[in-house]
Design a protein around this motif. Structure first.
Motif, mmCIF file in Angstrom:
data_model
loop_
_atom_site.group_PDB
_atom_site.id
_atom_site.type_symbol
_atom_site.label_atom_id
_atom_site.label_comp_id
_atom_site.label_asym_id
_atom_site.label_seq_id
_atom_site.Cartn_x
_atom_site.Cartn_y
_atom_site.Cartn_z
ATOM 1 N N PHE A 1 17.359 9.296 -3.010
ATOM 2 C CA PHE A 1 17.033 8.441 -1.870
ATOM 3 C C PHE A 1 18.226 8.372 -0.919
ATOM 4 N N VAL A 2 17.935 8.051 0.332
ATOM 5 C CA VAL A 2 18.965 7.811 1.348
ATOM 6 C C VAL A 2 18.833 6.364 1.817
ATOM 7 N N VAL A 3 19.953 5.668 1.874
ATOM 8 C CA VAL A 3 19.936 4.278 2.319
ATOM 9 C C VAL A 3 19.711 4.234 3.830
ATOM 10 N N GLU A 4 18.702 3.487 4.243
ATOM 11 C CA GLU A 4 18.351 3.386 5.663
ATOM 12 C C GLU A 4 18.846 2.094 6.300
ATOM 13 N N GLU A 5 18.873 0.993 5.546
ATOM 14 C CA GLU A 5 19.358 -0.267 6.090
ATOM 15 C C GLU A 5 19.745 -1.192 4.944
ATOM 16 N N ILE A 6 20.604 -2.161 5.253
ATOM 17 C CA ILE A 6 21.018 -3.126 4.248
ATOM 18 C C ILE A 6 20.803 -4.530 4.789
ATOM 19 N N ASN A 7 20.596 -5.460 3.888
ATOM 20 C CA ASN A 7 20.406 -6.865 4.260
ATOM 21 C C ASN A 7 21.288 -7.709 3.344
ATOM 22 N N PRO A 8 22.584 -7.823 3.683
ATOM 23 C CA PRO A 8 23.500 -8.592 2.821
ATOM 24 C C PRO A 8 23.086 -10.039 2.646
ATOM 25 N N LYS A 9 22.489 -10.629 3.683
ATOM 26 C CA LYS A 9 22.112 -12.043 3.598
ATOM 27 C C LYS A 9 21.152 -12.294 2.448
ATOM 28 N N HIS A 10 20.206 -11.370 2.244
ATOM 29 C CA HIS A 10 19.207 -11.551 1.202
ATOM 30 C C HIS A 10 19.427 -10.628 -0.001
ATOM 31 N N GLY A 11 20.499 -9.838 0.027
ATOM 32 C CA GLY A 11 20.897 -9.084 -1.150
ATOM 33 C C GLY A 11 20.045 -7.891 -1.496
ATOM 34 N N PHE A 12 19.505 -7.194 -0.476
ATOM 35 C CA PHE A 12 18.738 -5.993 -0.796
ATOM 36 C C PHE A 12 19.013 -4.914 0.247
ATOM 37 N N ARG B 1 17.128 -1.094 1.898
ATOM 38 C CA ARG B 1 15.931 -0.276 1.990
ATOM 39 C C ARG B 1 16.347 1.187 1.937
ATOM 40 N N VAL B 2 15.647 1.945 1.117
ATOM 41 C CA VAL B 2 15.971 3.352 0.928
ATOM 42 C C VAL B 2 14.737 4.206 1.211
ATOM 43 N N ARG B 3 14.997 5.446 1.641
ATOM 44 C CA ARG B 3 13.939 6.407 1.930
ATOM 45 C C ARG B 3 14.041 7.570 0.960
ATOM 46 N N PRO B 4 12.941 7.980 0.309
ATOM 47 C CA PRO B 4 13.013 9.144 -0.574
ATOM 48 C C PRO B 4 13.306 10.406 0.222
ATOM 49 N N HIS C 1 12.473 -0.924 -1.508
ATOM 50 C CA HIS C 1 13.537 -1.909 -1.669
ATOM 51 C C HIS C 1 14.350 -1.626 -2.924
ATOM 52 N N THR C 2 15.638 -1.977 -2.849
ATOM 53 C CA THR C 2 16.489 -1.924 -4.037
ATOM 54 C C THR C 2 17.577 -2.980 -3.897
ATOM 55 N N ALA C 3 18.270 -3.257 -4.985
ATOM 56 C CA ALA C 3 19.363 -4.235 -4.941
ATOM 57 C C ALA C 3 20.491 -3.725 -4.053
ATOM 58 N N LEU C 4 21.219 -4.646 -3.437
ATOM 59 C CA LEU C 4 22.299 -4.268 -2.529
ATOM 60 C C LEU C 4 23.439 -3.582 -3.270
ATOM 61 N N TYR C 5 23.646 -3.947 -4.549
ATOM 62 C CA TYR C 5 24.692 -3.332 -5.365
ATOM 63 C C TYR C 5 24.037 -2.480 -6.449
ATOM 64 N N PRO C 6 24.418 -1.206 -6.571
ATOM 65 C CA PRO C 6 23.869 -0.388 -7.654
ATOM 66 C C PRO C 6 24.138 -1.011 -9.016
ATOM 67 N N VAL D 1 13.116 0.384 -6.194
ATOM 68 C CA VAL D 1 13.864 1.441 -6.883
ATOM 69 C C VAL D 1 14.885 0.765 -7.787
ATOM 70 N N SER D 2 14.922 1.171 -9.049
ATOM 71 C CA SER D 2 15.859 0.596 -10.009
ATOM 72 C C SER D 2 16.747 1.696 -10.589
ATOM 73 N N GLU D 3 17.689 1.286 -11.455
ATOM 74 C CA GLU D 3 18.642 2.216 -12.092
ATOM 75 C C GLU D 3 19.333 3.091 -11.051
ATOM 76 N N VAL D 4 19.796 2.442 -9.980
ATOM 77 C CA VAL D 4 20.385 3.160 -8.849
ATOM 78 C C VAL D 4 21.823 3.577 -9.163
ATOM 79 N N ALA D 5 22.142 4.814 -8.862
ATOM 80 C CA ALA D 5 23.509 5.331 -8.995
ATOM 81 C C ALA D 5 23.801 6.213 -7.794
#
Length: 240
Positions: free
Chosen positions: A6-17, A19-22, A30-35, A62-66
Motif C-alpha cells: 500500500f501507499v500512504v495517501e493521507e494522515i489524520n494525526p488528530k484522530h490517529g489514523f 488512509r492507504v491505497r493498494p 484505513h489503518t493506524a497512524l503508527y505501524p 489494513v492491519s499488521e502494517v510494516a
C-alpha cells in the motif's frame, strides 16, 4: 490472507489514523497512524504521505502494517536540526546522532525522543525519576546540595523535622513546601527551587534550575531558552 503493498495517501494525526491505497487496485482503506511494532523493527514513527507499506486487508482496514520504504523528512527540517546540533556544541553538548535521524524522529512525531534523552543524560536533573519517586527519594536533598557546591560554596539543605519544610544554609532560611500530589509532585518542590534559583542569581552563577515537562534541569538560562525554542523543554512544571 496474503500481504499486500500500500501507499500512504493521507494522515489524520488528530484522530490517529491514515488512509492507504493498494498499489494493485483502487480505493482508500484505513489503518493506524503508527505501524504495529510487532511487525516492524523500525522506530515508532507515524506514517507519512508517500510511505510504502505492507499489510493485511480486512474489509476497509489494513492491519499488521510494516514499512517497505519511508519518504525522507523535508530538507528544511534536517537543516533546522543540524543548526541546533551546531549550537549545542557551543555549549559542549554533543549528540551522537545524525541530523537526518533526529529530524525524522521530530517530523514523524516519534514515540521515542533520542535528542531529549541525550540532553537529559548530559544535563543534571532535580528528580531521579528512574530511581525513586521524589516523595520517597532519600538522596534528593543530598544531590541538590552537591550540585550547588560549584556555584554556592557551603550550600546545604535539610528537612525541618515535623514540618513540611526545608532549612537552607547559609542563613537558616526555612522554606515551606508547596501543595503537590503523588502524580504531580513538582508543586511540592517549587518554593524550594525558587529559593535556590534566587541564591544562584544573587551569586551571579551561570546556571539556573529550569522547568522541564516533569522535572527541573540545571542549565544556563540562554541554553534553556534555546531548548525551549526548539520544543525540547516543556515548561509545565511550576516556574522557579
Amino acid at each position: 490472507m496474503a500481504q499486500e503493498t500500500f501507499v500512504v495517501e493521507e494522515i489524520n494525526p488528530k484522530h490517529g489514523f491514515a488512509r492507504v491505497r493498494p498499489e494493485e487496485g483502487s480505493g482508500l482503506l484505513h489503518t493506524a497512524l503508527y505501524p504495529d511494532p510487532e511487525f516492524t523493527q523500525a522506530p515508532p514513527f507515524q506514517l507519512r504521505k508517500g510511505d510504502r507499506v505492507t499489510g493485511l486487508r480486512r474489509g476497509q482496514t489494513v492491519s499488521e502494517v510494516a514499512w517497505l520504504a519511508r519518504v525522507e523528512p523535508p530538507w528544511e527540517e534536517v537543516e533546522r536540526v543540524a543548526e541546533l546540533l551546531a549550537l549545542l556544541e557551543r555549549w559542549e553538548i554533543r549528540i551522537p546522532h545524525e541530523a537526518r535521524v533526529l529530524a525524522e524522529h521530530s517530523w514523524r512525531d516519534s514515540k521515542d525522543n533520542p535528542l531529549r534523552d541525550e540532553l537529559q543524560a548530559q544535563l543534571p536533573t532535580f528528580f531521579d525519576l528512574e530511581g525513586a519517586h521524589p516523595f520517597e527519594d532519600p538522596t534528593l536533598l543530598e544531590r541538590l546540595s552537591a550540585a550547588m557546591q560549584p556555584y554556592l560554596p557551603g550550600f546545604a539543605i535539610q528537612p525541618v523535622q515535623g514540618q513540611p519544610a526545608v532549612r537552607v544554609e547559609p542563613g537558616a532560611v526555612e522554606v515551606q513546601a508547596g501543595v503537590g500530589s503523588w502524580d504531580v509532585p513538582q508543586p511540592t518542590f517549587a518554593p524550594m527551587i525558587a529559593e535556590v534559583n534566587a541564591r544562584l542569581a544573587a551569586a551571579g552563577a551561570p546556571v539556573r534550575w529550569v522547568p522541564t515537562r516533569e522535572d527541573w534541569m540545571l542549565a544556563p538560562p540562554a541554553l534553556a531558552a534555546l531548548l525551549q525554542k526548539h520544543g525540547l523543554l516543556e515548561a509545565t512544571a511550576p516556574p522557579a
